[in-house]
Each structure stands twice: as C-alpha cells, then as structure tokens.
Scaffold this motif. Structure first.
Motif, PDB file in Angstrom:
ATOM      1  N   ASN A  59       0.733  -1.189  -0.066  1.00  0.00           N
ATOM      2  CA  ASN A  59      -0.205  -0.083   0.096  1.00  0.00           C
ATOM      3  C   ASN A  59       0.919   1.167   0.018  1.00  0.00           C
ATOM      4  N   PHE A  60       1.995   0.986   0.334  1.00  0.00           N
ATOM      5  CA  PHE A  60       3.002   2.231   0.277  1.00  0.00           C
ATOM      6  C   PHE A  60       3.480   2.739  -1.208  1.00  0.00           C
ATOM      7  N   LYS A  61       3.200   1.675  -1.892  1.00  0.00           N
ATOM      8  CA  LYS A  61       3.662   2.016  -3.386  1.00  0.00           C
ATOM      9  C   LYS A  61       3.086   3.342  -3.818  1.00  0.00           C
ATOM     10  N   ASP A  62       1.628   3.391  -3.581  1.00  0.00           N
ATOM     11  CA  ASP A  62       0.860   4.632  -4.233  1.00  0.00           C
ATOM     12  C   ASP A  62       1.253   6.034  -3.178  1.00  0.00           C
ATOM     13  N   LYS A  63       2.130   5.826  -2.270  1.00  0.00           N
ATOM     14  CA  LYS A  63       2.358   6.950  -1.362  1.00  0.00           C
ATOM     15  C   LYS A  63       3.798   7.501  -1.237  1.00  0.00           C
ATOM     16  N   ILE A  64       4.440   6.757  -2.236  1.00  0.00           N
ATOM     17  CA  ILE A  64       5.908   7.296  -2.291  1.00  0.00           C
ATOM     18  C   ILE A  64       6.405   7.556  -3.732  1.00  0.00           C
ATOM     19  N   THR A  65       6.701   8.809  -4.209  1.00  0.00           N
ATOM     20  CA  THR A  65       7.304   9.099  -5.464  1.00  0.00           C
ATOM     21  C   THR A  65       8.420   9.671  -5.466  1.00  0.00           C
ATOM     22  N   PHE A  66       9.657   9.142  -6.166  1.00  0.00           N
ATOM     23  CA  PHE A  66      10.558   9.927  -6.128  1.00  0.00           C
ATOM     24  C   PHE A  66      10.796  10.737  -7.509  1.00  0.00           C
ATOM     25  N   VAL A  67      11.095  12.192  -7.508  1.00  0.00           N
ATOM     26  CA  VAL A  67      11.412  12.673  -8.955  1.00  0.00           C
ATOM     27  C   VAL A  67      12.625  13.356  -9.112  1.00  0.00           C
ATOM     28  N   ASP A  68      13.048  13.480 -10.404  1.00  0.00           N
ATOM     29  CA  ASP A  68      14.457  14.101 -10.751  1.00  0.00           C
ATOM     30  C   ASP A  68      14.282  15.738 -11.088  1.00  0.00           C
ATOM     31  N   GLY A  69      13.112  15.846 -11.812  1.00  0.00           N
ATOM     32  CA  GLY A  69      13.231  16.922 -12.285  1.00  0.00           C
ATOM     33  C   GLY A  69      12.104  18.247 -11.411  1.00  0.00           C
ATOM     34  N   LYS A  70      11.308  18.837 -12.243  1.00  0.00           N
ATOM     35  CA  LYS A  70      10.477  19.644 -11.643  1.00  0.00           C
ATOM     36  C   LYS A  70       9.321  19.012 -10.589  1.00  0.00           C
ATOM     37  N   LEU A  71       9.077  19.685  -9.461  1.00  0.00           N
ATOM     38  CA  LEU A  71       7.857  19.123  -8.602  1.00  0.00           C
ATOM     39  C   LEU A  71       6.741  19.724  -9.244  1.00  0.00           C
ATOM     40  N   GLU A  72       5.889  18.682  -9.253  1.00  0.00           N
ATOM     41  CA  GLU A  72       4.375  19.224  -9.656  1.00  0.00           C
ATOM     42  C   GLU A  72       3.335  18.396  -8.909  1.00  0.00           C
ATOM     43  N   ASN A  73       2.274  19.109  -8.990  1.00  0.00           N
ATOM     44  CA  ASN A  73       0.849  18.648  -8.430  1.00  0.00           C
ATOM     45  C   ASN A  73       1.182  18.180  -6.861  1.00  0.00           C
ATOM     46  N   PHE A  74       1.341  19.059  -6.150  1.00  0.00           N
ATOM     47  CA  PHE A  74       1.405  18.652  -4.893  1.00  0.00           C
ATOM     48  C   PHE A  74       0.780  19.931  -3.765  1.00  0.00           C
ATOM     49  N   ASP A  75       0.578  19.650  -2.636  1.00  0.00           N
ATOM     50  CA  ASP A  75      -0.388  20.497  -1.717  1.00  0.00           C
ATOM     51  C   ASP A  75       0.310  21.302  -0.618  1.00  0.00           C
ATOM     52  N   ALA A  76       1.396  20.716  -0.165  1.00  0.00           N
ATOM     53  CA  ALA A  76       2.315  21.355   0.725  1.00  0.00           C
ATOM     54  C   ALA A  76       3.573  21.089   0.499  1.00  0.00           C
ATOM     55  N   VAL A  77       4.458  21.489   0.981  1.00  0.00           N
ATOM     56  CA  VAL A  77       5.866  21.500   0.687  1.00  0.00           C
ATOM     57  C   VAL A  77       6.822  21.654   2.090  1.00  0.00           C
ATOM     58  N   ILE A  78       7.872  20.477   2.195  1.00  0.00           N
ATOM     59  CA  ILE A  78       8.798  20.724   3.509  1.00  0.00           C
ATOM     60  C   ILE A  78      10.162  20.929   2.607  1.00  0.00           C
ATOM     61  N   ALA A  79      10.829  21.833   2.943  1.00  0.00           N
ATOM     62  CA  ALA A  79      12.176  22.072   2.130  1.00  0.00           C
ATOM     63  C   ALA A  79      13.198  22.541   2.929  1.00  0.00           C
ATOM     64  N   THR A  80      14.397  21.817   2.692  1.00  0.00           N
ATOM     65  CA  THR A  80      15.569  21.976   3.647  1.00  0.00           C
ATOM     66  C   THR A  80      16.781  22.447   2.601  1.00  0.00           C
ATOM     67  N   GLY A  81      17.448  23.769   2.982  1.00  0.00           N
ATOM     68  CA  GLY A  81      18.591  24.092   2.263  1.00  0.00           C
ATOM     69  C   GLY A  81      19.389  25.232   2.736  1.00  0.00           C
ATOM     70  N   SER A  82      20.102  25.943   2.137  1.00  0.00           N
ATOM     71  CA  SER A  82      20.860  27.094   2.900  1.00  0.00           C
ATOM     72  C   SER A  82      20.014  28.384   2.843  1.00  0.00           C
ATOM     73  N   ASN A  83      20.329  29.394   3.576  1.00  0.00           N
ATOM     74  CA  ASN A  83      19.796  30.610   3.615  1.00  0.00           C
ATOM     75  C   ASN A  83      19.505  31.166   2.300  1.00  0.00           C
ATOM     76  N   ASN A  84      20.470  30.869   1.331  1.00  0.00           N
ATOM     77  CA  ASN A  84      20.147  31.386  -0.091  1.00  0.00           C
ATOM     78  C   ASN A  84      19.201  30.533  -0.837  1.00  0.00           C
ATOM     79  N   THR A  85      18.999  29.120  -0.838  1.00  0.00           N
ATOM     80  CA  THR A  85      17.881  28.543  -1.383  1.00  0.00           C
ATOM     81  C   THR A  85      16.905  28.762  -0.516  1.00  0.00           C
ATOM     82  N   ALA A  86      16.706  29.211   0.696  1.00  0.00           N
ATOM     83  CA  ALA A  86      15.520  29.275   1.403  1.00  0.00           C
ATOM     84  C   ALA A  86      14.682  30.432   0.740  1.00  0.00           C
ATOM     85  N   ARG A  87      15.371  31.670   0.462  1.00  0.00           N
ATOM     86  CA  ARG A  87      14.816  32.764  -0.187  1.00  0.00           C
ATOM     87  C   ARG A  87      14.056  32.111  -1.465  1.00  0.00           C
TER      88      ARG A  87
END
Length: 355
Positions: free
Chosen positions: A146-174
């Motif tokens: 059942n986890f198969k439909d819950k997990i997707t890895f992407v290489d390119g642009k992120l699309e079709n999502f409802d919320a985001v959790i992003a971790t990066g530097s102060n520059n990428t955060a901006r």
C-alpha cells in the motif's frame, strides 16, 4: 492503511536497520525479506562513499543505527501519543519533500512524518544522497505494498502537490519562500549548534563533546561549531580530550578542508589554536568552516542565556551541563528522538493542520 498498520511497517524497518553496524552486521532470523534486501543494503552502505565522499561506512552505519534505535514500537507510540491522528486516515493530499544531503538520511524524519500521517510523499532527493532513502522506500513497499502509491521520487520539476517541506541554505530558502509562496510550507535554513562550557567539565564530558563536533565530519546542523567559554578559559583540557578523534585527519576530504581553512586563517593573520586536525578561532559567528570551531568568551551566564534566546533562529542545539533551558547532554546531539524536531517546528502538527 490504518495508523497501526503504518506504525508496524516502520517498526519492521527499524528491525531491518538494526542488523547493520560497522564490522558486525548480522542477519536476524525474524526480520522480513532479508533474502531480498540484506546483501544489497550492505553493499549499498559500502558504495555510499563512492556516491558521496563524506559518506564513509562509519558515518552511514552510525546514521542507520540511530534510526534503528528510534524506530521501535515504544518510541513511535510515545512520539505520536500527543497527536490526534485519524486511525483510518488515508489522506489523498501530496507533500513535496526537498531533501538536504549533508549527512546520511538527513531527510528521513520528514519522509516518516508524511507517511505516518497518511499523506503521499513526493520526494526530490539531494544529488549528494540519492540512494539510501529510495532503498528504504523499497523495503517499506515490500512489507506493505500500500505504500507504493504513497511514495514517488522525482528528478525534475516538482508538480501536483499540496504542501512542501524544503531544506536548504539561507540562499536557497529565499528561492523556496518565493517559489512556494502559495503553498503551506516548512522552509528550513542554515542553523548551527553551540556548546556552553564552564571550565569544570570532566574529561568524559569533553570527549563526548568531540562526538558532537566530529560526527559526520561536522557537516550537520546538530554538530557543534561554536563554543562559549568563560574569561581566561584554558583550552588544554579541551585539546587533550579532542586527541581521541585524531584519525579524522586521515580522511582526504576532511584533511583538504583542514589544510585549506587553516591556510586562509593564517593568511588573514587570525590568531589560531591548532592541534594538527582541528583549529579553533575566536569569532562571533555561529557557522565555522569544516575542521574548525569558533569560540567566544562570556562573563555573565545570564546575559549569555539571553543572547542565545535572541539568536534562537540561528541555533539548532545547545550543549551544556544543564546551563540553559532545553540543553542537550555532551555527546548526544546526533542522537535526536522522534519528537526532537528540526528548527523546533512540529512537523506532525503542520501536516495535521494543513488544509
């Protein structure tokens, strides 16, 4: 999937991870799917340094063992007991995860939080850590498809999502803050950790502090990169305790950073203390380069506490002998519990309240 089912799957993952440790990996008969995954994971651990030079087997094994210790039924139940999670929540919403790659499996807690609350995870891994988490995702799917439909890895642009959790530097955060301005989000920036010393620390405490400094070569936000010491503090005992970690200089990437950063400091005529594998420099900044630790003197502990409180958005952890509120014991910064949230932002509450 019910909440209890999801919990049980991650407990199985914890059992799987518990088999792997440096020089002592051993199959356990009660672990699911060892015939498919054990040898491949052991090989992946030893290949990790070829994917990322900082991911030595020692560091990867440490991360794996930390997660094995965290993913027990007792810990998961304790962590989730303070939340009201619908037992049958199977939320169709998707949370995009943009993961860092500074230390092995650094994004696993976000991955776990999204799946345990019933959301779908749309994951963009760091180019520095592209293999470990996808492998563990395959194990989860093997335990429960059942986890198969819950997990997707992407290489390119992120699309079709409802919320985001992003971790990066102060520059990428901006960039993240602008790009995801219309989405519910957690955007993590640079943070560093500090230790407050009194001069009466035991040898054991100082040796443990070395673990906070050198684990993952100092690349994590939970690594101590700044010391606060009292006026007239002698660094003799500190350097004697650090001697335990002298082998760190034998790692080429660390040694290159040590040579380079030391040269930069000396060319700038900065006053340094140096033991051949670590430099310490008086500096007001929290973020020190790899192979160095900054320090600053304090005269009044209460004034220092107020300063640390005011600088809380720059600080991940404070290590001390209970000198500050919520301080962490020496040697424990890289052993967070499930309920120890990065940047003190409660990920589960964020997910449960995201509309």
């Amino acid at each position: 999937m019910t909440l209890e089912t999801k919990k049980s799957v991650f407990v199985e993952l914890g059992k799987f991870l518990s088999q792997f440790s440096e020089g002592a990996s051993a199959r356990k008969s009660d672990v699911l799917y060892n015939d498919i995954f054990f040898d491949d994971f052991e090989n992946l651990i030893h290949l990790s340094q070829s994917h990322n030079g900082w991911y030595t087997p020692e560091q990867v094994y440490f991360s794996i063992q930390s997660w094995a210790e965290a993913l027990t039924e007792e810990n998961i139940n304790k962590w989730l007991s303070v939340y009201t999670i619908d037992e049958n929540n199977d939320n169709s919403k998707t949370v995009a995860l943009i993961l860092a790659g500074n230390i092995p499996l650094v994004g696993f807690h976000d991955f776990l939080s999204v799946l345990i609350t019933g959301y779908k995870a749309l994951i963009k891994t760091s180019s520095n850590d592209q293999h470990l988490l996808p492998f563990l995702a395959k194990y989860l799917i093997a335990v429960d498809e059942n986890f198969k439909d819950k997990i997707t890895f992407v290489d390119g642009k992120l699309e079709n999502f409802d919320a985001v959790i992003a971790t990066g530097s102060n520059n990428t955060a901006r960039y993240f803050e602008y790009y995801f301005k219309d989405k519910p989000s957690i955007i993590r920036k640079n943070r560093n950790s500090t230790a407050v010393l009194t001069g009466i620390e035991t040898t054991q405490e100082l040796e443990n502090l070395g673990e906070d400094i050198f684990r993952y070569f100092g690349l994590g936000c939970r690594n101590v990169s700044k010391l606060y010491v009292p006026k007239d503090y002698s660094f003799d005992a500190f350097f004697q305790a650090m001697f335990k970690y002298q082998d760190v200089i034998h790692y080429e990437k660390y040694a290159n950073n040590y040579d380079y950063n030391k040269a930069v400091f000396l060319m700038s005529n900065f006053k340094l203390l140096d033991n051949g594998f670590l430099t310490i420099k008086e500096d007001s900044s929290y973020a020190s380069p790899i192979s160095s630790v900054f320090y600053e003197y304090y005269e009044n502990l209460e004034e220092l506490k107020e300063r640390l409180k005011n600088d809380s958005e720059q600080i991940q952890c404070i290590v001390s002998s209970n000198l500050t509120p919520n301080s962490i014991a020496f040697g424990e910064t890289q052993k967070p519990q499930l309920w120890d949230y990065a940047d003190n932002v409660d990920t589960i509450t964020f997910l449960l309240t995201t509309k």
